[in-house]
Design a protein around this motif. Structure first.
Motif, PDB file in Angstrom:
ATOM      1  N   ASP A 175       0.808  -1.018  -0.077  1.00  0.00           N
ATOM      2  CA  ASP A 175      -0.241  -0.309  -0.186  1.00  0.00           C
ATOM      3  C   ASP A 175       0.770   1.762  -0.151  1.00  0.00           C
ATOM      4  OD1 ASP A 175      -1.848   1.699  -0.096  1.00  0.00           O
ATOM      5  OD2 ASP A 175      -3.296   0.876   1.615  1.00  0.00           O
ATOM      6  N   SER A 181      -3.159  -0.971  13.528  1.00  0.00           N
ATOM      7  CA  SER A 181      -2.922   0.295  13.328  1.00  0.00           C
ATOM      8  C   SER A 181      -2.418   0.258  12.420  1.00  0.00           C
ATOM      9  CB  SER A 181      -1.830   0.831  14.422  1.00  0.00           C
ATOM     10  OG  SER A 181      -0.736  -0.168  14.347  1.00  0.00           O
ATOM     11  N   MET A 182      -2.435   1.291  11.520  1.00  0.00           N
ATOM     12  CA  MET A 182      -1.593   1.745   9.786  1.00  0.00           C
ATOM     13  C   MET A 182      -0.845   2.916  10.565  1.00  0.00           C
ATOM     14  SD  MET A 182      -5.398   2.700   8.081  1.00  0.00           S
ATOM     15  CE  MET A 182      -5.000   3.015   6.806  1.00  0.00           C
ATOM     16  N   ILE A 186       2.380   1.555   3.817  1.00  0.00           N
ATOM     17  CA  ILE A 186       1.989   2.436   4.835  1.00  0.00           C
ATOM     18  C   ILE A 186       1.551   0.756   4.811  1.00  0.00           C
ATOM     19  CG2 ILE A 186      -0.935   2.586   5.370  1.00  0.00           C
ATOM     20  CD1 ILE A 186      -1.031   4.567   2.863  1.00  0.00           C
ATOM     21  N   HIS A 187       1.826   0.085   6.553  1.00  0.00           N
ATOM     22  CA  HIS A 187       1.472  -0.901   6.768  1.00  0.00           C
ATOM     23  C   HIS A 187       0.136  -1.247   7.786  1.00  0.00           C
ATOM     24  CE1 HIS A 187       1.500  -4.916   9.310  1.00  0.00           C
ATOM     25  NE2 HIS A 187       1.199  -4.221  10.488  1.00  0.00           N
ATOM     26  N   SER A 188      -1.175  -2.138   7.670  1.00  0.00           N
ATOM     27  CA  SER A 188      -2.526  -1.521   7.537  1.00  0.00           C
ATOM     28  C   SER A 188      -2.396  -3.098   8.674  1.00  0.00           C
ATOM     29  CB  SER A 188      -3.561  -1.493   7.223  1.00  0.00           C
ATOM     30  OG  SER A 188      -3.701  -0.562   6.528  1.00  0.00           O
ATOM     31  N   SER A 208      -4.321  10.232  15.473  1.00  0.00           N
ATOM     32  CA  SER A 208      -2.852   9.631  15.599  1.00  0.00           C
ATOM     33  C   SER A 208      -1.726   9.812  16.092  1.00  0.00           C
ATOM     34  CB  SER A 208      -2.739  10.255  13.902  1.00  0.00           C
ATOM     35  OG  SER A 208      -2.809  12.133  13.734  1.00  0.00           O
ATOM     36  N   LEU A 240      -6.732   1.514  13.142  1.00  0.00           N
ATOM     37  CA  LEU A 240      -6.894   0.869  12.382  1.00  0.00           C
ATOM     38  C   LEU A 240      -7.823   0.220  11.646  1.00  0.00           C
ATOM     39  CD1 LEU A 240      -5.900  -0.924   9.625  1.00  0.00           C
ATOM     40  CD2 LEU A 240      -6.470  -2.852  11.403  1.00  0.00           C
ATOM     41  N   ARG A 241      -8.593   1.939  10.546  1.00  0.00           N
ATOM     42  CA  ARG A 241      -9.990   1.621  10.128  1.00  0.00           C
ATOM     43  C   ARG A 241     -10.485   0.104  10.513  1.00  0.00           C
ATOM     44  NH1 ARG A 241     -11.238   5.295   4.847  1.00  0.00           N
ATOM     45  NH2 ARG A 241     -10.020   6.460   5.873  1.00  0.00           N
ATOM     46  N   GLU A 289     -11.021   4.698  13.387  1.00  0.00           N
ATOM     47  CA  GLU A 289     -10.446   4.499  14.693  1.00  0.00           C
ATOM     48  C   GLU A 289     -11.397   2.875  15.244  1.00  0.00           C
ATOM     49  OE1 GLU A 289     -10.328   6.072  18.371  1.00  0.00           O
ATOM     50  OE2 GLU A 289      -9.717   7.926  17.660  1.00  0.00           O
TER      51      GLU A 289
END
Length: 355
Positions: free
Chosen positions: A108, A251-252, A263-265, A311, A328-329, A337
């Protein structure tokens, strides 16, 4: 020292760079380049002794679709103090003149093509393997993004990439690297900042607001005050990573430079500190943070249509952004969040005094 003239600049010759490499202790590429006093791109191009390096087209619109055909690969994006490594496939590529992206659960990214200037196809012999990578640098020769092949990568595609993306070699003439901007505030517009901040409906509107009030991200944080921001101890960023790991909370994690954001999710499970480095060592995601270089940390809340987006953001002593961690959505996108993320952030220690 042997020099050559490129444009109006006097630069080290390839032979001088190689002599400097031989005289230096074993270091990673970024640190070795800094020790010699050249850019990482110049160091790479001068490599010999088991390195095979060829110039390729760095344009994302050409490079990333070609990389997709490799299959599984490792994406690496870094800045001075943080490295993000993700294993996956480069799918769902969306090109654009000013911004491009790959959007999938593994790789991502947000790419800014104006900074994808120098590209290289690299093979490096080691004692027990051949390491293959594609490496991209900006106009100053600084790291933007790297693609490392894995055991799951298609070697037939790799062999074709060099020819398909080849460009004529030309002398590198890196431009000066930009100086750190630091915090930029505008005391006359603080009330406008606060009023407009409260009206945000999407996190992407925030930087547009900063430009409107002639501030930057850190400058806005330093003057906004509650309820928008809370200054935290520098140790809070590492505390957050450890807390997320211990609680199994996803988390993101955003890590980037001026040319690419990665981005790491998901969760961060295995924490492995080593000296000044705080490391996340999960099977398909690694994070390497110089915890001792975090000088300023802020908990930041922005209103959105889906509710508040929280954040925690880390900056170095020059005021440069190191990394951001968001809640994380949820998959349905209903909120930005989770309560578990907020609960951990609420426990983070406040700074003794505001920056």
């Amino acid at each position: 020292m042997s020099l050559q003239t490129v444009g109006s600049e006097a630069r080290m010759t390839v032979s001088a760079i190689r002599d400097a490499i031989d005289a230096a202790p074993p270091l990673r590429e970024r640190e070795l380049a800094a020790r010699i006093g050249i850019s990482e791109a110049e160091l790479l191009e001068a490599r010999g002794d088991g390195w095979r390096v060829a110039r390729i087209d760095a344009t994302p619109g050409r490079l990333i679709p070609a990389v997709e055909a490799l299959g599984d690969a490792m994406a690496l994006t870094r800045n001075d103090w943080c490295v993000s490594e993700k294993i996956g496939r480069y799918t769902d590529f969306h090109d654009g003149k000013h911004a491009a992206m790959t959007v999938n659960p593994d790789i991502d990214t947000r790419m800014f093509p104006q900074h994808w200037v120098h590209g290289f196809h690299v093979e490096k012999d080691t004692e027990d393997s051949l390491r293959r990578s594609l490496q991209v640098f900006d106009g100053a020769g600084q790291h933007v993004h790297k693609v490392h092949l894995t055991e799951g990568s298609d070697l037939a595609v790799w062999a074709a990439l060099r020819e398909d993306l080849a460009v004529a070699p030309a002398p590198l003439a890196p431009e000066p690297a930009p100086a750190p901007e630091g915090a930029r505030t505008n005391p006359d517009r603080v009330e406008v900042l606060r009023r407009e901040w409260a009206k945000l409906t999407d996190t992407h509107q925030f930087l547009m607001l900063c430009r409107k009030v002639k501030m930057n991200r850190l400058g806005a944080y330093r003057v906004a005050g509650a309820p928008f921001v809370r200054a935290l101890q520098p140790s809070a960023f590492g505390d957050l990573i450890r807390g997320l790991s211990a609680g199994g909370v996803g988390s993101m994690v955003f890590v980037g430079n001026r040319g690419c954001i990665q981005i790491h999710s998901g969760p961060m499970d295995r924490i492995a500190p080593m000296g000044p480095w705080l490391n996340v060592m999960d099977p398909r995601f690694n994070l390497h943070l110089r915890d001792d270089k975090v000088a300023e940390v802020w908990a930041v809340e922005k209103p959105t249509k889906r509710g508040p987006a929280l954040s925690v953001e880390a900056f170095d002593a020059d005021g440069t952004l190191i990394a951001q961690i968001f809640g994380l959505r949820k998959e349905d996108g209903a909120v930005d969040e989770t309560p578990a993320f907020r609960k951990i952030v609420d426990t983070l220690p406040d700074a003794e005094t505001a920056a």
